[in-house]
Design a protein around this motif. Sequence first.
Motif, PDB file in Angstrom:
ATOM      1  N   TRP A 338       1.022  -1.244   0.020  1.00 43.32           N
ATOM      2  CA  TRP A 338      -0.200   0.143   0.364  1.00 43.32           C
ATOM      3  C   TRP A 338       0.678   1.740   0.024  1.00 43.32           C
ATOM      4  O   TRP A 338       0.565   2.393  -1.119  1.00 43.32           O
ATOM      5  CB  TRP A 338      -1.129  -0.001   1.104  1.00 43.32           C
ATOM      6  N   LEU A 339       1.883   1.320   1.172  1.00 47.57           N
ATOM      7  CA  LEU A 339       2.390   2.491   0.798  1.00 47.57           C
ATOM      8  C   LEU A 339       3.459   2.296  -0.535  1.00 47.57           C
ATOM      9  O   LEU A 339       4.136   3.898  -0.994  1.00 47.57           O
ATOM     10  CB  LEU A 339       4.099   2.707   2.644  1.00 47.57           C
ATOM     11  N   GLU A 340       3.996   1.862  -1.185  1.00 50.71           N
ATOM     12  CA  GLU A 340       4.948   1.676  -2.782  1.00 50.71           C
ATOM     13  C   GLU A 340       3.494   2.074  -3.545  1.00 50.71           C
ATOM     14  O   GLU A 340       4.426   2.763  -3.747  1.00 50.71           O
ATOM     15  CB  GLU A 340       4.772  -0.118  -2.805  1.00 50.71           C
ATOM     16  N   ALA A 341       2.405   2.304  -3.495  1.00 50.54           N
ATOM     17  CA  ALA A 341       1.193   3.083  -4.160  1.00 50.54           C
ATOM     18  C   ALA A 341       0.812   4.361  -3.785  1.00 50.54           C
ATOM     19  O   ALA A 341       0.698   4.583  -4.830  1.00 50.54           O
ATOM     20  CB  ALA A 341      -0.135   2.345  -4.523  1.00 50.54           C
ATOM     21  N   GLN A 342       1.605   4.860  -2.672  1.00 48.27           N
ATOM     22  CA  GLN A 342       2.113   5.787  -2.722  1.00 48.27           C
ATOM     23  C   GLN A 342       2.557   7.318  -2.780  1.00 48.27           C
ATOM     24  O   GLN A 342       3.911   7.117  -2.849  1.00 48.27           O
ATOM     25  CB  GLN A 342       1.356   6.443  -0.758  1.00 48.27           C
ATOM     26  N   ASP A 343       2.223   8.451  -2.935  1.00 46.15           N
ATOM     27  CA  ASP A 343       3.048   9.532  -2.906  1.00 46.15           C
ATOM     28  C   ASP A 343       4.079   9.602  -1.858  1.00 46.15           C
ATOM     29  O   ASP A 343       3.431  10.779  -1.625  1.00 46.15           O
ATOM     30  CB  ASP A 343       2.871  10.906  -3.753  1.00 46.15           C
ATOM     31  N   TRP A 344       5.393   8.634  -1.778  1.00 46.12           N
ATOM     32  CA  TRP A 344       6.297   9.127  -0.387  1.00 46.12           C
ATOM     33  C   TRP A 344       7.123   9.044  -0.809  1.00 46.12           C
ATOM     34  O   TRP A 344       7.623   7.864  -1.633  1.00 46.12           O
ATOM     35  CB  TRP A 344       5.648   8.402   0.613  1.00 46.12           C
ATOM     36  N   PRO A 351       3.199   8.155   5.605  1.00 44.01           N
ATOM     37  CA  PRO A 351       1.206   8.258   4.912  1.00 44.01           C
ATOM     38  C   PRO A 351       0.581   7.938   6.560  1.00 44.01           C
ATOM     39  O   PRO A 351       1.110   6.884   6.700  1.00 44.01           O
ATOM     40  CB  PRO A 351       1.206   7.974   4.024  1.00 44.01           C
ATOM     41  N   ILE A 353      -2.047   5.472   7.513  1.00 40.54           N
ATOM     42  CA  ILE A 353      -2.497   4.483   7.376  1.00 40.54           C
ATOM     43  C   ILE A 353      -4.345   3.829   7.382  1.00 40.54           C
ATOM     44  O   ILE A 353      -4.463   4.199   8.392  1.00 40.54           O
ATOM     45  CB  ILE A 353      -1.727   2.891   7.552  1.00 40.54           C
TER      46      ILE A 353
END
Length: 378
Positions: A338-344, A351, A353
Amino acid sequence: MPHPVVETPAYPLFIVPAADNAWNMLRFMSIGHSRRQPGFQRLKGQWPGLSGLDKDRHLRLPRSHGTITPSSRKHKQNLTMAAPLYESSLTSLNLINRGKVRDIYDIDDQHMLIVTTDRLSAFDVIMSTPIPDKGRVLTTVSNFWFDYLSDIVPNHLASRTLEDVLPDAAERASVEGQATVVRKLRPLPVEAIVRGYIIGSGWKDYQATGSICGIRLPPGLRLADKLEQAIYTPSTKADIGDHDENVDFETTVKLLGRERAEQVRDVSLKLYAKARDYAAERGIIIADTKFEFGLDDNDQLVLIDEALTPDSSRFWPAESYAPGTSPESYDKQYIRDWLEAQDWDKTPPAPTIPDEIIARTTEKYREACRKLTGQELD
């Protein structure tokens, strides 16, 4: 080491967005006593990225207030969860260190108390959102593996009981099921990683170089392919906020000496092989895992920290495994994806969660615990 400054909110109150999920059960529930009894406290400056709503949201409801149940329609399984422990706050023992997940307290010259919290670290960044029951799962699973693998290498568990080191019942209850008494040992500066499948940073290294940690692999491997034999791919330990660095075996020789480096490698491969075969009989693939070791007063190698947990390993359900894609998992890879799919950019703050991801992650942790140990958390 100076004691950290402790902040205690004047009116500890859970503030949670209105949503159909586990956290909604706790909205506007005020708690009328301090974290020490136990109630709420926070160590000032310890967790970058916690601010505003997040700060209030991640305080802990005392266990005496019961349990919560996620009510999301997408997750109809009734899952009873203890309220999350983001930080422990024991006053009868001195805090030595607060790590990514574990709080460590001094007991005496020979022993420490490790409290495994519900904090989650991903990409070497501590998330601001706790995962309910995570600490209990990690403690239960680790203790199972420590016992199961004790014929290969001794572990850090001590004979002293939690009741012995925390005689106060209320204080003991605040960490029940998440605290372990261990021996004080000298940790080695290497993380012993064993990979049976190609995934994660190993997959990225393979795509770029055809190798992982200096080990040349056959061409044409797909994501999540099983390796012909498990490989040892160590890394150096990083401080909080820094990233672990994959290294080759010869780098560990420089750090540990050749004899000790070979021992760590060989023991790690034996531990993985025994655990892999056990898990396979229960429908779980252990794709990779990380071990940590220390030395006792006689320079004997000892397994420390945690063992084959959903935090230190990738667990995949065998029934749905298919190479070429990122497999479904029982571990924190669900959150990592999920984190990999965020702009982070993978630096603090992380981000926030979503609650749906939190509830689903707790389900996965608990399922892994049940399948591997046969124990169902209360």
